[in-house]
Every structure is written in structure tokens, then in C-alpha cells.
Enzyme design. Structure first.
Site, PDB file in Angstrom:
ATOM      1  N   ARG A  15     -24.697   7.944   7.058  1.00  0.00           N
ATOM      2  CA  ARG A  15     -26.181   7.635   7.125  1.00  0.00           C
ATOM      3  C   ARG A  15     -26.894   8.996   7.568  1.00  0.00           C
ATOM      4  NH1 ARG A  15     -28.117   4.352  12.359  1.00  0.00           N
ATOM      5  NH2 ARG A  15     -26.447   5.195  13.824  1.00  0.00           N
TER       6      ARG A  15
ATOM      7  N   ARG B 283     -17.701  19.068  11.770  1.00  0.00           N
ATOM      8  CA  ARG B 283     -17.062  18.444  13.081  1.00  0.00           C
ATOM      9  C   ARG B 283     -15.509  18.519  13.015  1.00  0.00           C
ATOM     10  NH1 ARG B 283     -20.615  13.811  12.982  1.00  0.00           N
ATOM     11  NH2 ARG B 283     -22.552  14.697  11.882  1.00  0.00           N
TER      12      ARG B 283
ATOM     13  N   ASP C 216     -15.068  12.655  15.260  1.00  0.00           N
ATOM     14  CA  ASP C 216     -15.975  12.867  13.975  1.00  0.00           C
ATOM     15  C   ASP C 216     -17.276  13.060  14.706  1.00  0.00           C
ATOM     16  OD1 ASP C 216     -15.508   9.892  14.671  1.00  0.00           O
ATOM     17  OD2 ASP C 216     -17.385   9.809  13.444  1.00  0.00           O
TER      18      ASP C 216
END
Length: 521
Positions: free
Chosen positions: A103, A199, A269
Site C-alpha cells: 500500500r 529495506r 521488511d
């Protein structure tokens, strides 16, 4: 708005050739091009003037319709192609495989005053990595991230920033506590700003797929653009890169422990390669000191991401990053040496940080014992973490134990219920602390000033964010602005804001949004 567009991530790294947003496995690609969902009626709720200035946006520009259109996803900046990053990760200690920006949509990277920033929308619609979700966000969680990002920055904690909070005009179906009772909520989009959103999981993905070519491309890219002090791309340079990430991660977590912040979902993550606090989901601040507290309902049983375990989880996550980079290095010993040193270095950093919180400039042999006894005492009776350390600066070297105890008692949730045994334990600690202060050469006012520079008076307590959310749901956004202004000066006295220097109210102890939150929060 005239931005200097750079976009190295999407021009130097391989893209997904598939252009649709159907959830799928994406291989040999660092990102997928996507288009933000067009909101029906975007409305600017709040923006950070500081972040706007940081990226070259004037006040006039931030309050016009073009700003709202761009940072809600309604319009695309000229000469840009938004994209979602591809990455994997370990979630709650288990390998989850490909995850990606479910998202989050990166609008572009820009350069302003020789600094580079990636602009990312959160809640702007589905991507190939949304899995079974819709890629949208609600007002509730967006307020929490918008306020917290800026609060953390002003606390001196490495973090992503938040430029804007915009209502979409649409509703979003969410099950707040994952208990089978979904409800429609107001949709919102925030614009996050950071040098990069890369990340640990970006590296884990390609290593797990044995795609060493893309892994090397990504690592070289990250070093080139974000670790320029590392000049090459040899195995030695990759080791230096890993050490730099470990150092930044350690610094970040030490700051979390200093201010009492609990991230709540330290999956790999959600770990920034730049040591930035990222992905504000079910976060929270310690109210009473409790090393076992986690704000995350999903983590309620095992409490993997509890406050006291954050340094160990950071190390565990670094082990996963080391495993991901190993194919490029092919030497375990130097990686293991960095990992082995992490705990020792963290303990030294932590001790130094706690000395600062106690106002101790010089190291003494008794300091570790003093700190250990303090941790034990803070657990004897419900004690507010933030208020305790702020009030501690008011103690004077000449104060009696009883006077000092009276000062600190403001941090106790029910001081009238302090047992004689608990009071005796505190009086003993105060005696040892006062004796320790006698070894310091700084005056009481100087020590107080130094302590108040590292012990905040104001943090974004969970109930404060909840009050702002409840007001905003009634279209009253004044509390968002009030808290935003308050938290820009968390170490200042701000006498007119004294009402926020208070312990958690009883109504907030078990209230959803104030005590426990889910990953949808």
C-alpha cells in the site's frame, strides 16, 4: 511546484515488465510501475511546513489544489512514473517470501539543495504486492503515522518524515482487531519522505531467489547513492556496507529505548537500510515502565516485539541481512565479527545513553549496579517512564531522600498505594544516586539542562493520538495541529501545554487505539 526530478532507483535498476497490478510473483525486478488510485474528493487535512520547506515547497504551494491533487494520487507529477518496490521479509520470525509495497507507491525522487528525497504515498491503491489487500489506508492509521513521523524527528530519533495528510473522500473496509467485525472508515493518504525506502527485505528477496545478478545491482546501487563513503564494490566494500547498516540500526534502536518508543512490528521488511524508523503501524510509547509491553495485538501472545526485546530483534534482523549478503561476500567470518560486536557495542551505547538520562558525565564502577537497581525499582510500582526521567532532573545534590522521593512520586500512577517496602527500595536507590551525583562536577542547573535535553517532556502518548483521531472523525482537525506544534519542541517546558505532561488516564488503559493496536492500525 517545480521539482528537480532524479529517479535513480527506477532508471538504474531492473523493472517488472508486466504493467498490471494483479497480485503475482515478480522476479528479476526491483520494482513495478503502478498508477495511484484516483480519489473521489481529496481534501487536505494537515501538512508539515518543515517537511514542505525541506523539499522546496512554499506555503502558498502547499495550500493550493495542485498540492492536494499530487499528494493524494489524483494527478501525476510531470516526467515521472510512480512505482512500488519489490522485497521479501521475515514476519514475526517466519520467512514470508515476497511481500513488497502493498500500500505504498513511490511517486518520484527529487533533489533540493543538494539533498535527495523519495516521495512516497501510503494508502494510494493496489500494487502487484498488495496480495489480498486493497492498498488503501484509513484516516485513523494515517493520523498516527503523520503525527508520529514528525514527533520522532523532533525527538532526535532517525525516521522517515511525513509531508501531508489528505482525506480521499472514499471509505475503506477495515477489521481493526482482526476479530471478524469489519467496518467502513474514512480513507486517507499520507506522503512519506525519506532519502530512500530500501529495506532489509529488498536484499533478502533476491538472495532467496538466488538472483545474484540483481542482488549485486541493488547492493552496488545502495552503496553508490546512500553510502558514498564506501568507494568500491569489492567484497571488502560489501562488508563495510553491512557494518555501516549495523551501526545505523544500533543507533536507531538506542534512541527508541531512550524515549520509550515501541515499534510493534520489527519484521525485516520494516527495517530501513539507512537506520530510519519506518512503517508506523501498531507503535506505542511506554506509559508505565514495562519491558514486556508491546502495542501489537498480533504479537500479544509471544510478545516478540516487546520494548525490552527490540535490541535483540534488531540483531536477529541483521543476521537475516547478513545471510542475504553472504552470496556476494562468500566469507562468514567478517560478517560474524560484526554481528558478535553488535551486542557489546549496543550495551556500551545503552549504558552511555542511560548515564545521560541520569545526568552522569563521568563513568564510575558503580553505574551498572545503579542502573540495574533502577530498572528493578521501576517495576515495583506502576511508574510513568517519561515523567520519571523528566522529574529526576529536578533532584538536587543536597535534597533529602524524602524530598527527592516526593518529587519522583509524581511519576507513580497510584502513589497512595506505594507499599512501605517499595518506598524503602526507592529511598535506598535515591541515596545511592545522590551519592553518585556528588562525584559529578557539574552544578545542579547544568545537570538539569543536560538531562532535559535527552529526556523529553512530551511524547505522542497513545491516548493523545486517539483523541486526535476521534476529533478528526468528527471533522475537527484542530487537535492534529495542536499536537503537531507541541511535539516539535518535546524537550521544552511549554507551560501552556502542561496538560499533556500527564500520566495515561484510566479510560485509556484498555481502550482500542490507546492500549493495543493491530497491524491495520
Amino acid at each position: 511546484m517545480q521539482f528537480q526530478i532524479t529517479n535513480p532507483f527506477s532508471t538504474e535498476l531492473p523493472a517488472d515488465p508486466n504493467q498490471d497490478t494483479v497480485p503475482r510473483a515478480v522476479t528479476k525486478a526491483c520494482f513495478s510501475y503502478v498508477t495511484p488510485r484516483i480519489p473521489s474528493n481529496p481534501q487536505l487535512v494537515h501538512y508539515s511546513k518543515e517537511v514542505a520547506q525541506l523539499i522546496g515547497i512554499t506555503t502558498a504551494e502547499a495550500t493550493n489544489t495542485a498540492f492536494t491533487a499530487i499528494f493524494s494520487g489524483k494527478e501525476i507529477l510531470p516526467n515521472t512514473r510512480p512505482y512500488a518496490m519489490n522485497y521479501a521479509g521475515h514476519q514475526f520470525g517466519n520467512w514470508a517470501g515476497q511481500l513488497g509495497d502493498g500500500r505504498a507507491i513511490n511517486l518520484t525522487q527529487i533533489q533540493h539543495l543538494q539533498q535527495k528525497y523519495t516521495l512516497q504515498l501510503k494508502g494510494a491503491g493496489a500494487t502487484p504486492y498488495s496480495r489480498r489487500a486493497d492498498g488503501l489506508a484509513v484516516l485513523r492509521s494515517s493520523i498516527r503515522e503523520h503525527l508520529c513521523s514528525e514527533a520522532m524527528h523532533h525527538l532526535g530519533v532517525p525516521t522517515t518524515r511525513s509531508l501531508s495528510l489528505i482525506l480521499t473522500g472514499d471509505t475503506v473496509l477495515r477489521d481493526v482487531l482482526y476479530d471478524g467485525h469489519p467496518e467502513y472508515e474514512k480513507g486517507a493518504v499520507i506522503c512519506r519522505v525519506a532519502p530512500s525506502f530500501i529495506r532489509f527485505g529488498n536484499f533478502e528477496l533476491f538472495s532467496s531467489q538466488k538472483d545474484l545478478q540483481t542482488l549485486k545491482l541493488l547492493t552496488n546501487f545502495t552503496i553508490k547513492h546512500h553510502f558514498p563513503e564506501i568507494k568500491g564494490t569489492s567484497k571488502t566494500d560489501y562488508i563495510a556496507f553491512f557494518k555501516a547498516v549495523a551501526d545505523k540500526t544500533r543507533t536507531m534502536v538506542t534512541h527508541w529505548q531512550r524515549v520509550g518508543f515501541v515499534h510493534g512490528v520489527m519484521n525485516t521488511d520494516n527495517m530501513s537500510i539507512l537506520g530510519l524508523t519506518i512503517d508506523y503501524g501498531p507503535y506505542g510509547w511506554l506509559e508505565d515502565y514495562n519491558p514486556d509491553w508491546t502495542p501489537n495485538t498480533t504479537d500479544r501472545e509471544n510478545r516478540r516485539y516487546r520494548f525490552g526485546n527490540q535490541p535483540q530483534i534488531a540483531l536477529w534482523n541483521l543476521y537475516q541481512l547478513a545471510n542475504a549478503l553472504f552470496p556476494l561476500i562468500e566469507q562468514a567470518a567478517p560478517l560474524e565479527a560484526i554481528l558478535d560486536a553488535f551486542q557489546t557495542q549496543y550495551e556500551a551505547d545503552y549504558t552511555s545513553m542511560m548515564r545521560n538520562k541520569l545526568g552522569l558525565c563521568m563513568a564510575a564502577e558503580t553505574d551498572l549496579e545503579l542502573l540495574q537497581l533502577l530498572s528493578q525499582n521501576l517495576l515495583l510500582h506502576e511508574t510513568d517512564y517519561t515523567i520519571f526521567f523528566r522529574k529526576l532532573s529536578e533532584l538536587q545534590k543536597t535534597d533529602s531522600e524524602e524530598t527527592a522521593f516526593e518529587i519522583l512520586s509524581e511519576a507513580f500512577y497510584k502513589p497512595e498505594k506505594i507499599s512501605p517496602q517499595t518506598q524503602d527500595s526507592w529511598l535506598y536507590w535515591i541515596t545511592q544516586y545522590t551519592l553518585r551525583l556528588q562525584k559529578e562536577t557539574a552544578s545542579d542547573p547544568d545537570r538539569k539542562s543536560r538531562m532535559n535535553a535527552v529526556n523529553p517532556k512530551y511524547v505522542l502518548r497513545n491516548y493523545m493520538a486517539q483523541l486526535a483521531i476521534e476529533a478528526a472523525e468528527k471533522e475537527d482537525y484542530s487537535l492534529i495541529e495542536e499536537l503537531h506544534i507541541l511535539l516539535k519542541k518535546p524537550y521544552h517546558e511549554q507551560p501552556n501545554a502542561q496538560k499533556w505532561f500527564a500520566k495515561r488516564p484510566d479510560w485509556a488503559r484498555q481502550k482500542i487505539g490507546s492500549s493495543m493496536l493491530s497491524c491495520s492500525s
